[in-house]
Design a protein around this motif. Structure first.
Motif, short mmCIF file in Angstrom:
data_model
loop_
_atom_site.label_atom_id
_atom_site.label_comp_id
_atom_site.label_asym_id
_atom_site.label_seq_id
_atom_site.Cartn_x
_atom_site.Cartn_y
_atom_site.Cartn_z
N ASN A 138 -0.98 22.14 52.82
CA ASN A 138 0.45 22.33 53.10
C ASN A 138 0.72 23.55 53.99
OD1 ASN A 138 1.27 20.08 51.54
ND2 ASN A 138 1.09 21.31 49.67
N GLU A 185 -1.93 12.32 54.06
CA GLU A 185 -1.67 12.85 55.40
C GLU A 185 -2.29 11.97 56.50
OE1 GLU A 185 0.29 15.35 55.99
OE2 GLU A 185 0.56 15.87 53.86
N GLU A 208 -5.51 11.63 57.26
CA GLU A 208 -6.44 12.50 57.99
C GLU A 208 -7.87 12.27 57.52
OE1 GLU A 208 -3.51 16.29 59.01
OE2 GLU A 208 -4.81 16.38 57.25
#
Length: 301
Positions: free
Chosen positions: A211, A151, A153
């Motif tokens: 998610n 992601e 992140e």
């Protein structure tokens, strides 16, 4: 799932609390850092022969092995970061930081992220060996960092009880989670990067569903006191946690079901706070403690 757990060795020689342990390119070797400022390399096959790599003037909480460059990143409290070339066993460069505790270091591509007690995450350009950015969204300490390359992140755990999620490319703050009732001491992403685990001074172990925008998925009161570290086994099937309550616990990684407790009474474990853990293999776990020692555990399933 039945386990046979045995303490194989103790590694002694540090003159103060052992705060961290991390791996190396050799699956039998690992590094430790301590309150005595010593960075020591150990061989699991020769526990009596610790080899000093460097000595800092101050204590070292943060230690990070970067396999991509075969580098060891060392955070010296109140001084800054030193980076060692492990091929030649020599220092490559150092960067001075603010006079603060350094709690964690992680690397991603050409960047390094350093978490410190002044609430700042320092972003370092590894190629330029220079500062790239300072991320400050709290006046409280940044205690832990974790990278999600899928992601893109960066997760950061703070002493203001929150987890903050930053974009790894723009560095913008994407999300803020009121995660615990006390400082967030440790974070780790699951091997599939679909779950973030957090451990806190409130003794709770929590899992967050990436998610579903980091919704709380599961939580357990995992220890009596502060959870200092959470690590997945190489297979991803087991979790190990350690705590200020002197124990190490093994968990089913999917369900967070407790499988085994390693402590002084049952397994000749540590007599004081267990600060960090590192899996050498699926069957070998190393622990670092305030009792100035490291222990090697054999875990047979």
């Amino acid at each position: 799932m039945k386990f046979q757990v045995e303490k194989i060795e103790s590694f002694t020689g540090h003159k103060d609390c052992v705060y961290n342990v991390c791996g190396s390119s050799d699956p039998h070797r690992f590094f430790s850092s301590a309150g005595d400022g010593m960075i020591v390399e150990w061989d699991s096959r020769k526990p009596d022969l610790g080899s000093p790599l460097a000595r800092m003037q101050n204590s070292v909480y943060a230690l990070h092995y970067d396999a991509s460059q075969n580098e060891l990143w060392v955070g010296e409290n109140f001084e800054g970061v030193r980076v060692f070339d492990l091929e030649n066993k020599e220092q490559k460069f150092s960067i001075a930081l603010n006079k603060a505790y350094i709690f964690d270091i992680v690397t991603y591509q050409n960047l390094a992220f350093v978490a410190s007690g002044d609430g700042i995450i320092t972003v370092i350009d590894r190629d330029e060996k220079a500062f790239k950015k300072h991320l400050k969204s709290s006046s409280k300490s940044v205690r832990s960092l974790a990278i999600n390359p899928v992601e893109r992140e960066l997760a950061a755990g703070y002493s203001d009880h929150t987890i903050r999620i930053f974009d790894l490319q723009t560095f913008e703050l994407k999300k803020q989670i009121k995660a615990h009732r006390n400082s967030v001491f440790t974070l780790t992403y699951s091997p599939d990067f679909e779950t973030l685990l957090s451990g806190s001074r409130d003794a709770h172990l929590k899992s967050w569903d990436i998610n579903k925008d980091y919704d709380l998925e599961n939580q357990v009161v995992a220890h009596m006191f502060t959870i200092n570290d959470i690590v997945y086994s190489p297979s991803g099937k087991l979790l190990a946690t350690c705590s200020m309550d002197k124990s190490i616990k093994l968990w089913d990684a999917e369900t967070l079901k407790l499988l085994k407790v390693l402590d002084k009474a049952r397994h000749a474990g540590h007599g004081t706070s267990v600060n960090r853990l590192h899996w050498l293999s699926e069957e070998s776990l190393v622990s670092a403690s305030d009792d100035r020692s490291l222990s090697l555990w054999k875990i047979a399933q």
